[in-house]
Design a protein around this motif. Structure first.
Motif, PDB file in Angstrom:
ATOM      1  N   ARG A 303       2.740   8.096  -0.527  1.00  0.00           N
ATOM      2  CA  ARG A 303       3.485   6.990  -0.885  1.00  0.00           C
ATOM      3  C   ARG A 303       2.887   5.538  -0.708  1.00  0.00           C
ATOM      4  O   ARG A 303       1.931   5.692   0.194  1.00  0.00           O
ATOM      5  N   ILE A 304       3.063   4.634  -1.527  1.00  0.00           N
ATOM      6  CA  ILE A 304       2.433   3.367  -1.389  1.00  0.00           C
ATOM      7  C   ILE A 304       3.638   2.648  -0.625  1.00  0.00           C
ATOM      8  O   ILE A 304       4.612   2.534  -0.876  1.00  0.00           O
ATOM      9  N   GLY A 305       3.012   1.433  -0.127  1.00  0.00           N
ATOM     10  CA  GLY A 305       3.739   0.541   0.705  1.00  0.00           C
ATOM     11  C   GLY A 305       2.744  -0.491   1.370  1.00  0.00           C
ATOM     12  O   GLY A 305       1.848  -0.608   0.973  1.00  0.00           O
ATOM     13  N   GLU A 306       3.442  -1.215   2.393  1.00  0.00           N
ATOM     14  CA  GLU A 306       2.604  -2.069   3.331  1.00  0.00           C
ATOM     15  C   GLU A 306       2.432  -1.494   4.438  1.00  0.00           C
ATOM     16  O   GLU A 306       3.183  -0.578   4.870  1.00  0.00           O
ATOM     17  N   ASP A 307       1.128  -1.796   5.084  1.00  0.00           N
ATOM     18  CA  ASP A 307       0.717  -1.038   6.305  1.00  0.00           C
ATOM     19  C   ASP A 307       1.768  -1.275   7.339  1.00  0.00           C
ATOM     20  O   ASP A 307       2.222  -2.232   7.577  1.00  0.00           O
ATOM     21  N   PRO A 308       2.287  -0.055   7.875  1.00  0.00           N
ATOM     22  CA  PRO A 308       3.365  -0.322   8.935  1.00  0.00           C
ATOM     23  C   PRO A 308       2.978  -0.958  10.148  1.00  0.00           C
ATOM     24  O   PRO A 308       3.703  -1.451  10.931  1.00  0.00           O
ATOM     25  N   ALA A 309       1.645  -0.959  10.370  1.00  0.00           N
ATOM     26  CA  ALA A 309       1.263  -1.662  11.703  1.00  0.00           C
ATOM     27  C   ALA A 309       0.894  -3.002  11.568  1.00  0.00           C
ATOM     28  O   ALA A 309       0.939  -3.939  12.425  1.00  0.00           O
ATOM     29  N   GLU A 310       0.488  -3.430  10.245  1.00  0.00           N
ATOM     30  CA  GLU A 310       0.242  -4.953  10.075  1.00  0.00           C
ATOM     31  C   GLU A 310       0.653  -5.317   8.670  1.00  0.00           C
ATOM     32  O   GLU A 310       0.637  -5.018   7.715  1.00  0.00           O
ATOM     33  N   ASP A 311       1.537  -6.468   8.736  1.00  0.00           N
ATOM     34  CA  ASP A 311       2.403  -6.932   7.719  1.00  0.00           C
ATOM     35  C   ASP A 311       1.430  -7.568   6.647  1.00  0.00           C
ATOM     36  O   ASP A 311       0.249  -7.932   6.542  1.00  0.00           O
ATOM     37  N   GLY A 312       1.954  -6.911   5.321  1.00  0.00           N
ATOM     38  CA  GLY A 312       1.374  -7.614   4.162  1.00  0.00           C
ATOM     39  C   GLY A 312       0.037  -6.854   3.627  1.00  0.00           C
ATOM     40  O   GLY A 312      -0.191  -7.131   2.346  1.00  0.00           O
ATOM     41  N   ARG A 313      -0.581  -5.931   4.355  1.00  0.00           N
ATOM     42  CA  ARG A 313      -1.556  -4.980   3.706  1.00  0.00           C
ATOM     43  C   ARG A 313      -1.113  -4.031   2.649  1.00  0.00           C
ATOM     44  O   ARG A 313      -0.164  -3.418   3.356  1.00  0.00           O
ATOM     45  N   LEU A 314      -1.782  -3.786   1.660  1.00  0.00           N
ATOM     46  CA  LEU A 314      -1.321  -2.737   0.823  1.00  0.00           C
ATOM     47  C   LEU A 314      -2.031  -1.520   1.383  1.00  0.00           C
ATOM     48  O   LEU A 314      -3.073  -1.424   1.936  1.00  0.00           O
ATOM     49  N   CYS A 315      -1.116  -0.549   1.493  1.00  0.00           N
ATOM     50  CA  CYS A 315      -1.496   0.741   2.114  1.00  0.00           C
ATOM     51  C   CYS A 315      -0.938   2.099   1.281  1.00  0.00           C
ATOM     52  O   CYS A 315       0.139   1.826   0.588  1.00  0.00           O
ATOM     53  N   MET A 316      -1.476   3.001   1.718  1.00  0.00           N
ATOM     54  CA  MET A 316      -1.078   4.321   1.065  1.00  0.00           C
ATOM     55  C   MET A 316      -0.770   5.343   2.203  1.00  0.00           C
ATOM     56  O   MET A 316      -1.791   5.469   3.072  1.00  0.00           O
ATOM     57  N   ALA A 317       0.241   6.266   2.374  1.00  0.00           N
ATOM     58  CA  ALA A 317       0.324   7.220   3.271  1.00  0.00           C
ATOM     59  C   ALA A 317       0.549   8.706   2.881  1.00  0.00           C
ATOM     60  O   ALA A 317       1.183   8.686   1.724  1.00  0.00           O
ATOM     61  N   ALA A 318       0.095   9.598   3.504  1.00  0.00           N
ATOM     62  CA  ALA A 318       0.554  11.005   3.209  1.00  0.00           C
ATOM     63  C   ALA A 318       0.440  11.742   4.416  1.00  0.00           C
ATOM     64  O   ALA A 318      -0.419  11.522   5.312  1.00  0.00           O
ATOM     65  N   ILE A 319       0.831  13.055   4.348  1.00  0.00           N
ATOM     66  CA  ILE A 319       0.665  13.896   5.525  1.00  0.00           C
ATOM     67  C   ILE A 319       0.028  15.243   4.913  1.00  0.00           C
ATOM     68  O   ILE A 319       0.329  15.768   4.007  1.00  0.00           O
ATOM     69  N   VAL A 320      -1.358  15.256   5.327  1.00  0.00           N
ATOM     70  CA  VAL A 320      -2.095  16.347   4.914  1.00  0.00           C
ATOM     71  C   VAL A 320      -2.510  17.237   5.986  1.00  0.00           C
ATOM     72  O   VAL A 320      -3.135  16.808   7.002  1.00  0.00           O
ATOM     73  N   ASP A 321      -2.198  18.590   5.801  1.00  0.00           N
ATOM     74  CA  ASP A 321      -2.486  19.442   7.155  1.00  0.00           C
ATOM     75  C   ASP A 321      -2.146  19.064   8.228  1.00  0.00           C
ATOM     76  O   ASP A 321      -2.942  18.944   9.281  1.00  0.00           O
ATOM     77  N   GLU A 322      -0.931  18.610   8.391  1.00  0.00           N
ATOM     78  CA  GLU A 322      -0.139  18.214   9.651  1.00  0.00           C
ATOM     79  C   GLU A 322      -0.904  16.896  10.399  1.00  0.00           C
ATOM     80  O   GLU A 322      -0.856  16.523  11.432  1.00  0.00           O
ATOM     81  N   VAL A 323      -1.556  15.899   9.336  1.00  0.00           N
ATOM     82  CA  VAL A 323      -2.298  14.711   9.716  1.00  0.00           C
ATOM     83  C   VAL A 323      -1.534  13.606   8.828  1.00  0.00           C
ATOM     84  O   VAL A 323      -1.494  13.949   7.443  1.00  0.00           O
ATOM     85  N   LEU A 324      -0.867  12.735   9.616  1.00  0.00           N
ATOM     86  CA  LEU A 324      -0.689  11.581   8.931  1.00  0.00           C
ATOM     87  C   LEU A 324      -1.662  10.627   8.772  1.00  0.00           C
ATOM     88  O   LEU A 324      -2.668  10.122   9.494  1.00  0.00           O
ATOM     89  N   GLN A 325      -2.131  10.282   7.395  1.00  0.00           N
ATOM     90  CA  GLN A 325      -3.181   9.508   6.936  1.00  0.00           C
ATOM     91  C   GLN A 325      -2.706   8.276   6.454  1.00  0.00           C
ATOM     92  O   GLN A 325      -1.746   8.084   5.605  1.00  0.00           O
ATOM     93  N   ILE A 326      -3.371   7.194   6.751  1.00  0.00           N
ATOM     94  CA  ILE A 326      -3.168   5.822   6.418  1.00  0.00           C
ATOM     95  C   ILE A 326      -4.343   5.312   5.532  1.00  0.00           C
ATOM     96  O   ILE A 326      -5.440   5.142   6.232  1.00  0.00           O
ATOM     97  N   TRP A 327      -4.091   5.083   4.389  1.00  0.00           N
ATOM     98  CA  TRP A 327      -5.230   4.341   3.582  1.00  0.00           C
ATOM     99  C   TRP A 327      -4.973   2.851   3.326  1.00  0.00           C
ATOM    100  O   TRP A 327      -3.977   2.614   3.159  1.00  0.00           O
ATOM    101  N   VAL A 328      -5.767   2.051   3.263  1.00  0.00           N
ATOM    102  CA  VAL A 328      -5.873   0.519   2.887  1.00  0.00           C
ATOM    103  C   VAL A 328      -6.508   0.288   1.876  1.00  0.00           C
ATOM    104  O   VAL A 328      -7.716   0.973   1.492  1.00  0.00           O
ATOM    105  N   ARG A 329      -6.162  -0.635   1.098  1.00  0.00           N
ATOM    106  CA  ARG A 329      -6.861  -1.170  -0.057  1.00  0.00           C
ATOM    107  C   ARG A 329      -8.001  -1.917   0.378  1.00  0.00           C
ATOM    108  O   ARG A 329      -8.052  -2.939   0.893  1.00  0.00           O
ATOM    109  N   GLN A 330      -9.307  -1.333   0.115  1.00  0.00           N
ATOM    110  CA  GLN A 330     -10.595  -2.125   0.376  1.00  0.00           C
ATOM    111  C   GLN A 330     -11.631  -1.321  -0.330  1.00  0.00           C
ATOM    112  O   GLN A 330     -11.945  -0.377  -0.261  1.00  0.00           O
ATOM    113  N   GLU A 331     -12.530  -2.417  -1.161  1.00  0.00           N
ATOM    114  CA  GLU A 331     -13.515  -2.324  -1.585  1.00  0.00           C
ATOM    115  C   GLU A 331     -14.603  -1.963  -0.892  1.00  0.00           C
ATOM    116  O   GLU A 331     -14.859  -2.619   0.330  1.00  0.00           O
ATOM    117  N   GLY A 332     -15.623  -1.065  -1.056  1.00  0.00           N
ATOM    118  CA  GLY A 332     -16.804  -0.944  -0.047  1.00  0.00           C
ATOM    119  C   GLY A 332     -17.548   0.534  -0.422  1.00  0.00           C
ATOM    120  O   GLY A 332     -17.239   1.256  -1.338  1.00  0.00           O
TER     121      GLY A 332
END
Length: 431
Positions: A303-332
């Motif tokens: 699911r896409i949305g804004e970072d639950p911990a920090e306002d305004g940042r685009l993020c993506m979340a998923a539960i994979v193998d009983e682990v909640l992953q939080i991804w943020v939009r960042q080139e690198g």
């Protein structure tokens, strides 16, 4: 030794002088006037610092004190996030756990509002629809204090009528579909697919003046239909050109009708896809956004949305193998298609607290998935299960809370966070 002093008096008698009296303290200084400080003596910086610490309701009360405080409260209100009042959703009947099939009762329950505090006045918010209309209408978007609804079910190729409601003011407007002349030479009239509608902007929180968009797939390219609504109820449609280069080479049925507002853009999820459809509400440009390969290419539920911990940042979340992953939009260098894994939270012990949820990892993958990131940026994500209830999980405190109504129905999916149209009229200068 000095001789004793004698007094002249009667002859033959003498007396000693009393010892000198102790020095008395000096008299106290005359009382001075007490220094009186009033709220009028507060500096502008100190007044703003005080108002920033007030709750929204207290801030509005303070703004009514005087003209100076109103101006200061206006500055604070413009920089503050809109207050969250609660959630709109369509309740659902509880499902039986697997291997039982989905419940045969497919009744569409009318949308309801669940306030954050049942004792608060926002608990009286409702869409105020007649029973027949409430069962036939489905919420499509909630944004800027407005709720957009469409008839459901409806022909997917027909441009819909949109009902827009401001629950706080109980004002509404029914928007007619685009006229035939809105798109000259329309050759996709019988074959287009309507994806969904979304709020683009609102002219003023106190007015029912706004822009909305209806997204369609014409042929194999997306098109945005924009409607501008005036406060009196008049509306004007315009059809934008199809987005060249954004080829939809799959069945449009895979699009989710519900849109997501995040980081200034609008997104539509695509089931079993490694891409999302993105709309920039300022330029109305449509494009695809890739998701991390470890999620999209493996058909993980994200699911896409804004970072639950920090306002305004685009993020993506998923539960994979009983682990909640939080991804943020960042080139690198180590990014995955422009996404960077920011943090992971083990959910095993959290899921263990769900009554009767299987302990087997494979069964848990089947029975649990992430349904949404809270649009209101409360730090919560929503978890849906197959037959074991619906829950909210706070990513900072680790608290898991079941979402169930008093009549036994579960909170529906999706859950639309409703925030007050902010700031209120008397704190916003009119155009």
């Amino acid at each position: 030794m000095a001789p004793k002093a004698k007094c002249r008096g009667r002859k033959g008698k003498a007396r000693t002088l009393p010892p000198p009296a102790a020095a008395s303290p000096p008299p106290p200084p005359p009382p001075t006037a007490r220094l009186v400080v009033t709220v009028a003596d507060l500096t502008e910086e100190l007044l703003l610092a005080i108002l920033r610490r007030l709750a929204p309701a207290d801030l509005l009360h303070a703004a009514l004190a005087c003209h100076r405080w109103r101006q200061a409260a206006s500055q604070v209100a413009l920089k503050r996030a809109p207050p969250l009042l609660g959630y709109f959703f369509h309740p659902q009947n509880p499902a039986m756990p697997p291997p039982s099939p989905e419940p045969s009762d497919k009744t569409r329950h009318p949308a309801v509002f669940a306030p954050l505090d049942a004792d608060d006045s926002p608990a009286r918010l409702s869409l105020d629809l007649a029973p027949t209309a409430a069962r036939a209408l489905s919420i499509q978007d909630v944004h800027l204090g407005l709720v957009l609804l469409l008839h459901s079910p409806r022909p997917k190729s027909m441009l819909p009528r949109i009902l827009a409601i401001d629950p706080a003011s109980r004002r509404r407007v029914l928007l007619s579909p685009p006229p035939r002349g809105a798109l000259p030479g329309d050759r996709w009239r019988g074959t287009r697919s309507v994806i969904g509608v979304a709020v683009l902007s609102r002219a003023h929180p106190s007015r029912l003046s706004f822009d909305a968009v209806c997204l369609t797939i014409d042929g194999d390219l997306p098109r945005a239909w924009v409607v501008s609504v005036c406060d009196g109820g008049d509306c004007a449609w315009r059809a934008l050109p199809r987005a060249e280069g954004v080829v939809v080479n799959f069945d449009p049925w895979w699009f989710e009708a519900r849109s997501v507002h995040a980081a200034g853009n609008i997104y539509w999820h695509i089931c079993n896809s490694s891409r999302l459809l993105q709309l920039d509400p300022r330029t109305l440009d449509i494009s695809f956004m890739p998701v991390p390969a470890v999620l999209g290419d493996r058909w993980q539920k994200y699911r896409i949305g804004e970072d639950p911990a920090e306002d305004g940042r685009l993020c993506m979340a998923a539960i994979v193998d009983e682990v909640l992953q939080i991804w943020v939009r960042q080139e690198g260098r180590w990014s995955d298609r422009g996404w960077f894994m920011e943090r992971e939270t083990c959910m095993t012990k959290v899921l263990d607290t769900i009554p009767k949820l299987p302990k087997d990892t494979n069964w848990r993958m089947v029975c649990t998935w992430l349904s949404d990131i809270d649009y209101a940026c409360t730090g919560k994500v929503f978890i849906k299960t197959w037959g074991y209830g619906r829950y909210s999980f706070h990513t900072e405190t680790g608290k898991l809370e079941r979402l169930m109504m008093t009549d036994g129905k579960e909170f529906g999916d999706p859950m639309f966070a409703y925030t007050l149209a902010w700031p209120p009229e008397f704190l916003t200068p009119r155009d």
